[in-house]
Design an enzyme around this catalytic site. Structure first.
Site, mmCIF file in Angstrom:
data_model
loop_
_atom_site.group_PDB
_atom_site.id
_atom_site.type_symbol
_atom_site.label_atom_id
_atom_site.label_comp_id
_atom_site.label_asym_id
_atom_site.label_seq_id
_atom_site.Cartn_x
_atom_site.Cartn_y
_atom_site.Cartn_z
ATOM 1 N N ASP A 1 -6.262 -6.120 -21.049
ATOM 2 C CA ASP A 1 -6.304 -7.256 -21.971
ATOM 3 C C ASP A 1 -4.886 -7.749 -22.224
ATOM 4 O OD1 ASP A 1 -6.586 -9.059 -24.036
ATOM 5 O OD2 ASP A 1 -7.645 -7.692 -25.381
ATOM 6 N N HIS B 1 0.811 -1.219 0.000
ATOM 7 C CA HIS B 1 0.000 0.000 0.000
ATOM 8 C C HIS B 1 0.845 1.269 0.000
ATOM 9 C CE1 HIS B 1 -3.622 2.225 0.284
ATOM 10 N NE2 HIS B 1 -4.335 1.322 0.911
#
Length: 482
Positions: A421, A174
């Site tokens: 993709d 994080h």
């Protein structure tokens, strides 16, 4: 049915060794944005890709090698991710400071990649929108290795669902990656994977990424004239140089994951217009200028449904429960001077408001209340708003210990996660796993690209059923929400 996963192998993927850039040693300091999030648990995402009839031979001979090779290419652009967070030695009378350190001479450098196989055909169930057990997803995400002295930055897991497809789980530290940086990294990986065949034929193009996917690591872009780094460092660590600091993150809030379920809900463009119109109708008499963005309307509606869903399952005294609600803020464009959009690191703060659960009661009134408060938060954002983060976090921690309900959000409709993709089509589903620890809702653009919003929620099952009923009821009412 749970995802029963058998781990096949864990390897380290390193920047492509044949390129001189992979031989560089690199040290990056942490900024005050990074240090603020240093102790927060990792962010975990799962991308599901559907390939009907996918055989293990094709998975092992084509998909896994291509994903690993393209990750190796991607790390040439993202060298710090192949390193770790470590303590930088200081003079004897000075406190150690955490830094990002990468060296090809480090025996443990690179990104951990797990390859696994799901032993049952639960792909459609896991990649759907309906109510699913939260623990079913846990075997699909890798765990970051984090000790007192060293912390991995990124790890990935590729899981085969025989005959159905595969998933890519990504865990990211994080402190080093905010949502925008993580998305940029994944989309860079996907871009190079999809182009891999062409790149192998034209080696000169290996180092080419579109400008918006090319990371900028220059930490001097984050100015700190007010000494915010030291303030946030001292929030997590003792100022005594002789003390032994640790990079381990905060333990998760005590929660029984076996009781949790997750589901996704979609607000269409028409739904959002309906919500906006309902607020405009209520606001006519007030004449108050509200920030009625899709983001504000979606968050307000999700928050009010959560509070009311929890109220239906808890004691009547829950009306007096403290509620902390807000959202993260990307400060790249708000800094002076501003940081580029492709600045890579953490550049996120959080704004929050405090209220009582009773303020959210009844969908119509609660929704109007939440919209107004969130609108005020948006309008109040500026570069100086970040300064109060230390005090606000302390206030939030104190209220959480007293049983307050925290409402926050992970993700964004601007990240285009469904555009990731890798060459086998767009994801069928993207899940932010870590909202089960943070208690946040997740946001993403709807997969159909028609301007809607996908909202992910994790609750106990009775609360989820109540949430689903409230969520749909408010939209189906003649002049929503009611």
């Amino acid at each position: 049915m749970a995802a029963k996963v058998v781990e096949q192998e864990v390897t380290k993927v390193t920047p492509l060794r044949s390129h001189s850039s992979s031989a560089q040693e690199l040290t990056l300091p942490l900024t005050y944005f990074d240090i603020l999030w240093l102790k927060f648990p990792p962010v975990e995402r799962i991308f599901f890709y559907e390939i009907t009839g996918l055989a293990s031979d094709f998975f092992n001979s084509e998909i896994v090698p291509r994903l690993k090779h393209s990750l190796s290419l991607t790390l040439l652009h993202y060298l710090p991710l192949a390193g770790s967070i470590v303590w930088r030695p200081q003079a004897q009378d000075q406190q150690q400071q955490p830094v990002i350190y990468y060296s090809p001479d480090d025996d443990d450098y690179g990104v951990s990649v797990t390859v696994a196989v799901s032993c049952n055909n639960d792909f459609s169930h896991l990649s759907g929108n309906g109510i699913r057990g939260d623990v079913e997803f846990h075997p699909l995400v890798p765990q970051l290795s984090i000790s007192d002295d060293k912390a991995e930055i990124v790890a990935a897991q590729i899981t085969l669902f025989p005959d159905r497809g595969f998933s890519i789980g990504v865990s990211s530290h994080h402190a080093i990656l905010d949502g925008k940086s993580t998305t940029m990294f994944v989309k860079s990986w996907a871009y190079l994977c999809k182009q891999l065949a062409e790149l192998e034929q034209e080696p000169s193009n290996v180092n080419v990424l579109p400008e918006l996917l090319t990371p900028v690591f220059d930490r001097t872009l984050i100015k700190d004239p007010k000494g915010l780094y030291i303030r946030y460092f001292n929030m997590w660590f003792s100022s005594d140089p002789s003390s032994k600091p640790s990079l381990k993150v905060l333990p998760p809030v005590s929660v029984d994951f076996n009781k949790l379920v997750r589901a996704s809900f979609v607000l269409t463009r028409e739904d959002i217009k309906k919500l906006r119109d309902s607020i405009n109708d209520l606001n006519d008499s007030k004449q108050k200028q509200l920030h009625l963005s899709t983001y504000v309307l979606t968050l307000a509606y999700a928050y009010v449904c959560i509070v009311n869903a929890k109220r239906e399952e808890e004691a009547a005294a829950a009306a007096n429960r403290d509620v902390i609600f807000g959202f993260p803020v990307d400060y790249r464009s708000r800094l002076n001077p501003s940081a580029p959009l492709n600045y890579f690191g953490n550049c996120v703060g959080r704004v929050a408001e405090f209220a009582k659960a009773s303020d959210f009661m009844q969908l119509e009134k609660g929704f109007a209340f939440a919209v107004e408060k969130l609108s005020d938060l948006v309008k109040g954002i500026d570069a100086d708003a970040f300064e109060g983060s230390k005090e606000q976090i302390a206030q939030i921690m104190a209220k959480l210990k007293q049983g307050a309900l925290l409402l926050s959000v992970a993700g964004s409709t601007h990240f285009d996660v469904y555009g990731s993709d890798f060459g086998w089509g767009r994801p069928k589903k993207v899940e932010i796993m870590s909202i089960d620890v943070s208690g946040a809702v997740s946001l993403a653009e709807s997969r159909d690209g028609c301007g809607g919003v996908e909202v992910g929620v994790v609750l106990e099952k009775p609360q989820m059923e109540a949430f689903a009923s409230l969520f749909r009821y408010g939209l189906d009412a003649s002049d929503a929400p009611r």
